[in-house]
Design a protein around this motif. Structure first.
Motif, mmCIF file in Angstrom:
data_model
loop_
_atom_site.group_PDB
_atom_site.id
_atom_site.type_symbol
_atom_site.label_atom_id
_atom_site.label_comp_id
_atom_site.label_asym_id
_atom_site.label_seq_id
_atom_site.Cartn_x
_atom_site.Cartn_y
_atom_site.Cartn_z
ATOM 1 N N PRO A 211 1.158 -1.548 0.302
ATOM 2 C CA PRO A 211 -0.003 -0.023 0.129
ATOM 3 C C PRO A 211 1.215 1.297 0.340
ATOM 4 C CG PRO A 211 -1.100 -1.806 1.578
ATOM 5 C CD PRO A 211 0.077 -2.274 1.365
ATOM 6 N N THR A 223 -5.795 0.038 -0.448
ATOM 7 C CA THR A 223 -5.220 0.686 0.576
ATOM 8 C C THR A 223 -4.808 0.476 1.756
ATOM 9 O OG1 THR A 223 -7.312 0.350 1.011
ATOM 10 C CG2 THR A 223 -7.325 2.450 -0.601
ATOM 11 N N GLU A 224 -4.693 -0.545 2.102
ATOM 12 C CA GLU A 224 -4.627 -1.494 3.281
ATOM 13 C C GLU A 224 -4.001 -2.685 3.572
ATOM 14 O OE1 GLU A 224 -6.695 -2.567 8.239
ATOM 15 O OE2 GLU A 224 -7.123 -1.599 6.310
ATOM 16 N N HIS A 225 -2.738 -3.572 3.915
ATOM 17 C CA HIS A 225 -2.628 -4.969 3.511
ATOM 18 C C HIS A 225 -2.282 -5.318 5.076
ATOM 19 C CE1 HIS A 225 -1.268 -8.409 1.184
ATOM 20 N NE2 HIS A 225 -1.832 -8.587 1.799
ATOM 21 N N VAL A 226 -2.906 -6.319 5.548
ATOM 22 C CA VAL A 226 -2.120 -6.186 6.950
ATOM 23 C C VAL A 226 -1.617 -8.433 6.776
ATOM 24 C CG1 VAL A 226 -2.535 -7.371 9.472
ATOM 25 C CG2 VAL A 226 -3.120 -5.032 8.396
#
Length: 541
Positions: A211, A223-226
């Motif tokens: 991101p 927009t987000e990557h965990v």
């Protein structure tokens, strides 16, 4: 000349009725169906594992490819029935013998950083896909596409600059093939063929898919990557067809336990999840408008490692395959409408009629008797039982199948099978490296033609994890590639692998899922289930 002209996307909506997000504001109704739209256009679904990659030229799994289809767009897309529709290419044409394909790109396609998408971006991506330095797990797929010099480049014999692709100008992309390929356009819907942003990859290297770094040309941006937990993609306002994309946000939640995922679905945390093995009959009865079983172009099978003893003996492989009661697996274990598999290629495949292979015509009792005979011939029996290990990626469904099959082998043949599970990425590496005896596998067609399944057993296929080598089979594969109608050869190939049994086909998939009734636009008619979130929308509920 074969030409696909641009099709209309959705009913055009007056610019005065469009909000900043691109969604129609006229009474908040769908512009075509008139359905009342929900205020929040957010789709949340469960994935079993973390995706293998977000890099189009590296991704190798089904769930990862779905995410990549949201973040990037190739030359062509498929609609809800699986038909080809324009993507970055507005139209395409071929020469008379289908060895030269020319794609004419739209001039309004942009990357998410505002740069135009050009033919050079496809040239760069395709050369990258065959580059031995990248070592793409899907490089072999580019070889199947028969692009001029492709296989020689993958083998390291020719430089990637010699690949048969060229940018005639910024918006004309040409591909030269080494043989006639009528279904070539189907193959460019696959993620490996999507464009890549050279300037971003050169700046960030392996970190380019994170991101904030990732630049795509799809309907959504990352927009987000965990890792192993959550991935979010949101509307890309610069996408060329943004005005017809009604979805604002898509959320992937990685949940390894399918029963936990079902509980979270019931609690309203998920809009879609997979049905745990054995639970479809109950769920279909309780929630008929939410439980779905969709025939899918996929095969579930067990790889035998043909390189190691005793699985280098076809008699052992046949014995174990014969002793699998496929009816029990689909009717008692899975219970989701799956189909027993006696050929590797599913009957759903376009233009394919499954041959009546010998072991598929037997009764199960006959198969069991033959299995005992074959295993005894190979030297195994009560005084010398076969011990082996079944490797599978962590999943309750895979575990249930493995338990059932190991019990069948024990009861019928005295075989002792130990079960071993690994998390997804470790499992992929272990299987690819050949560090197994028997390994669970699944294959979904990359395009709708039998070669997408049968080429897997070619000795040089990147996904020939069974390490099967047959000069006769390779020769048939080559012969099929030269034919306008290879159906007769496909039959011979299926008959040969039913004897050599490099792997054991177990069942042909259905997509068995729970989907909230307020989620619309799902491609129920596409046997490949090439979902694109831009085609989904949420109605008021």
């Amino acid at each position: 000349m074969k030409t696909l002209h641009k099709t209309l996307a959705a009913t055009l909506v007056s610019a005065s009725l469009m909000g900043a997000s691109g969604m129609a504001l006229a009474e908040d109704r769908h512009p075509e169906t008139g359905e009342m739209l929900a205020e929040e256009q957010v789709f949340t679904y469960r994935a079993l594992d973390e995706s293998s990659s977000l890099d189009p030229q590296v991704v190798e799994d089904v769930d990862g490819s779905y995410i990549v289809r949201d973040l990037f767009e190739g030359l062509l897309n498929s609609d809800e029935e699986g038909n080809l529709v324009p993507g970055v290419a507005e139209r395409y044409e071929s020469n008379e013998d289908n060895t030269v394909w020319t794609f004419y790109l739209r001039e309004d396609a942009k990357w998410s950083d505002g740069e135009p998408v050009t033919a050079q971006d496809f040239v760069y991506a395709w050369k990258r896909a065959v580059d031995p330095e990248l070592a793409s797990p899907y490089a072999w797929y580019m070889g199947l596409m028969s692009i001029e010099n492709g296989e020689a480049i993958i083998a390291g014999d020719v430089d990637k600059s010699e690949l048969g692709v060229e940018a005639i100008d910024d918006y004309t992309f040409r591909v030269n093939l080494s043989r006639s390929l009528t279904y070539f356009p189907q193959m460019v819907t696959h993620a490996t063929t999507f464009p890549s942003p050279k300037w971003v990859i050169e700046e960030h290297g392996e970190e380019w898919t994170k991101p904030g770094n990732l630049v795509g040309n799809g309907a959504f941006v990352l927009t987000e990557h965990v890792i192993n937990e959550r991935l979010v993609r949101e509307r890309n306002d610069l996408y060329w067809d943004n005005e017809n994309n009604m979805m604002d946000k898509v959320v992937t939640l990685v949940i390894n336990d399918e029963n936990q995922a079902l509980n979270r679905y019931d609690a309203g945390e998920l809009d879609k999840t997979d049905v745990p093995a054995g639970q479809y009959p109950r769920l279909e009865k309780e929630s008929p408008d939410e439980a779905h079983s969709i025939p899918q172009l996929c095969t579930y099978y067990y790889n035998f490692n043909n390189d190691v003893e005793p699985f280098d003996d076809a008699r052992v492989r046949r014995a174990l395959s014969y002793a699998i009661d496929r009816d029990v697996i689909v009717n008692n274990v899975m219970q989701g409408g799956q189909f027993p598999a006696y050929t590797f290629t599913p009957e759903l495949t376009a233009g394919f009629t499954p041959p009546d292979v010998a072991f598929g015509e037997m009764t199960q009792a006959e198969r069991d008797a033959k299995a005992k005979e074959l295993l005894a011939e190979a030297g195994y029996g009560p005084n010398n039982p076969l011990d082996t290990t079944i490797l599978y990626n962590t999943s309750e469904g895979h575990k249930k199948v493995a338990i059932a099959i190991s019990a069948m082998w024990k009861q019928k043949l005295g075989v002792n099978a130990t079960l071993e599970n690994q998390e997804w990425k470790t499992f992929l590496s272990t299987r690819s490296d050949g560090n197994f005896e028997i390994a669970r596998a699944g294959w979904c067609g990359d395009y709708n033609e039998a070669s997408t399944f049968l080429d897997l057993m070619h000795s040089e296929s990147g996904y020939n994890d069974a390490n099967y080598v047959s000069e006769e089979y390779d020769a048939m594969s080559k012969e099929a590639q030269m034919m306008d109608d290879p159906s007769s050869v496909y039959t011979e190939m299926e008959e040969l692998i039913a004897v050599d049994m490099p792997n054991a086909p177990i069942y042909h998939y259905t997509e068995v899922m729970m989907l909230k009734p307020y989620v619309k636009g799902w491609p129920f008619g596409d046997v490949q289930q090439n979902v694109q979130s831009k085609n989904l929308y949420i109605v008021e509920h």
